[in-house]
Write an enzyme that holds these catalytic residues in place. Sequence first.
Site, PDB file in Angstrom:
ATOM      1  N   ASP A  29       0.837  -1.203   0.000  1.00 61.88           N
ATOM      2  CA  ASP A  29       0.000   0.000   0.000  1.00 61.88           C
ATOM      3  C   ASP A  29       0.873   1.254   0.000  1.00 61.88           C
ATOM      4  O   ASP A  29       1.991   1.248   0.527  1.00 61.88           O
ATOM      5  CB  ASP A  29      -0.904  -0.025   1.250  1.00 61.88           C
ATOM      6  CG  ASP A  29      -2.066   0.945   1.135  1.00 61.88           C
ATOM      7  OD1 ASP A  29      -2.293   1.497   0.042  1.00 61.88           O
ATOM      8  OD2 ASP A  29      -2.749   1.159   2.156  1.00 61.88           O
ATOM      9  N   ASN A  77     -10.703  -3.027  -6.275  1.00 59.75           N
ATOM     10  CA  ASN A  77      -9.889  -2.041  -6.998  1.00 59.75           C
ATOM     11  C   ASN A  77     -10.488  -1.630  -8.360  1.00 59.75           C
ATOM     12  O   ASN A  77     -10.065  -0.633  -8.946  1.00 59.75           O
ATOM     13  CB  ASN A  77      -8.453  -2.553  -7.209  1.00 59.75           C
ATOM     14  CG  ASN A  77      -7.600  -2.505  -5.952  1.00 59.75           C
ATOM     15  OD1 ASN A  77      -6.664  -3.282  -5.788  1.00 59.75           O
ATOM     16  ND2 ASN A  77      -7.912  -1.592  -5.034  1.00 59.75           N
TER      17      ASN A  77
HETATM   18  C1  FPP Z   1      -2.055   0.192  -3.281  1.00 58.95           C
HETATM   19  O1  FPP Z   1      -1.545   1.495  -3.277  1.00 58.95           O
HETATM   20  C2  FPP Z   1      -1.516  -0.517  -4.406  1.00 58.95           C
HETATM   21  C3  FPP Z   1      -2.245  -1.136  -5.378  1.00 58.95           C
HETATM   22  C4  FPP Z   1      -3.714  -1.157  -5.404  1.00 58.95           C
HETATM   23  C5  FPP Z   1      -1.581  -1.789  -6.490  1.00 58.95           C
HETATM   24  C6  FPP Z   1      -0.418  -2.606  -6.091  1.00 58.95           C
HETATM   25  C7  FPP Z   1       0.379  -2.906  -7.268  1.00 58.95           C
HETATM   26  C8  FPP Z   1       1.737  -2.882  -7.294  1.00 58.95           C
HETATM   27  C9  FPP Z   1       2.582  -2.625  -6.124  1.00 58.95           C
HETATM   28  C10 FPP Z   1       2.450  -3.249  -8.496  1.00 58.95           C
HETATM   29  C11 FPP Z   1       2.105  -4.664  -8.779  1.00 58.95           C
HETATM   30  C12 FPP Z   1       3.011  -5.288  -9.651  1.00 58.95           C
HETATM   31  C13 FPP Z   1       2.694  -6.386 -10.332  1.00 58.95           C
HETATM   32  C14 FPP Z   1       3.779  -7.097 -10.943  1.00 58.95           C
HETATM   33  C15 FPP Z   1       1.339  -6.886 -10.533  1.00 58.95           C
HETATM   34  P1  FPP Z   1      -2.570   2.700  -3.426  1.00 58.95           P
HETATM   35  O2  FPP Z   1      -2.675   3.013  -4.874  1.00 58.95           O
HETATM   36  O3  FPP Z   1      -3.858   2.362  -2.767  1.00 58.95           O
HETATM   37  O4  FPP Z   1      -1.809   3.834  -2.659  1.00 58.95           O
HETATM   38  P2  FPP Z   1      -2.486   5.015  -1.830  1.00 58.95           P
HETATM   39  O5  FPP Z   1      -3.209   4.353  -0.672  1.00 58.95           O
HETATM   40  O6  FPP Z   1      -1.304   5.817  -1.381  1.00 58.95           O
HETATM   41  O7  FPP Z   1      -3.391   5.747  -2.739  1.00 58.95           O
END
Ligand code: FPP
Length: 261
Positions: A29, A77
């Site tokens: 996250d 998501n």
């Molecule tokens: C949460 O951060 C992250 C996600 C929903 C996506 C996670 C994906 C990756 C780390 C890359 C994945 C890589 C592969 C190879 C599939 P957020 O966007 O919710 O962050 P925030 O809470 O700061 O908005």
Amino acid sequence: MFNNTQNNQQSEEHLDMNRIPEHVAIIMDGNGRWAKKRHMPRIAGHKRGMETVKTITKVASKMGVKVLTLYAFSTENWKRPHDEVSYLMGLPVKFFNDFVPELVENNVQVQVMGLIDQLPAQTQQAVHDAVKDTAHCTGMILNFALNYGSRLDITLAMKQIVDGVVDGKLDPDEIDDQTISDHLMTGFLGQLADPDLLIRTSGEERISNFLLWQIAYSELVFTDVLWPDFDKDVFDHMILEYQHRDRRFGGLDTTNRGDTQ
Ligand code: FPP
């Protein structure tokens, strides 16, 4: 919560290499906040987050972790803006294109769990190819939760069990914990299905519909570090924190405190 100010004071040499968690699950996250802090678009955080996945996969594999389960895309998501979802769906394609040779070099086997057939065709293809191209690897399992949600996981397991009963293949009196575990999406991991350690980055302290059944006795460790900044040092600290925990699984510890939680 892991205290960031302790960072860099201890490293892998202090870890007990005989007590490395076998199954580590991570809620990755903070990608969006990482990008926002730099006045960059959210997708820049996801791109950087993908690089962290590569780093931590190699670190965990070298450390002797047997299963690394990463929450890459949840069933919730899809509610994000179309452009962001579209970018996230392209990430596995890019990741596996770049990284499968190194995964093979490190003897890492890719697995996926979730509703894969609802992903765009290109994403499905990339995932299936990566699973096939690493099927011969016998080291760490890199298990991506993609279009995964734990309530969905449990619901589908229940339906399979009910079908088994209706078809006369399953005796209701014989349904136990293990029956349910076996029907969940982690069932293929057998004895390793339940994470020993669950990590969440970015300071949020919730489970967000991840592995609800499987984490019944997992150690939960939270860090303020945003996923794109997560690195070997922070991972080592999470493992160290895990090693400081006293895992009793509802029983008594060696000092017989009588505390059974
Ligand atoms: C949460 O951060 C992250 C996600 C929903 C996506 C996670 C994906 C990756 C780390 C890359 C994945 C890589 C592969 C190879 C599939 P957020 O966007 O919710 O962050 P925030 O809470 O700061 O908005």
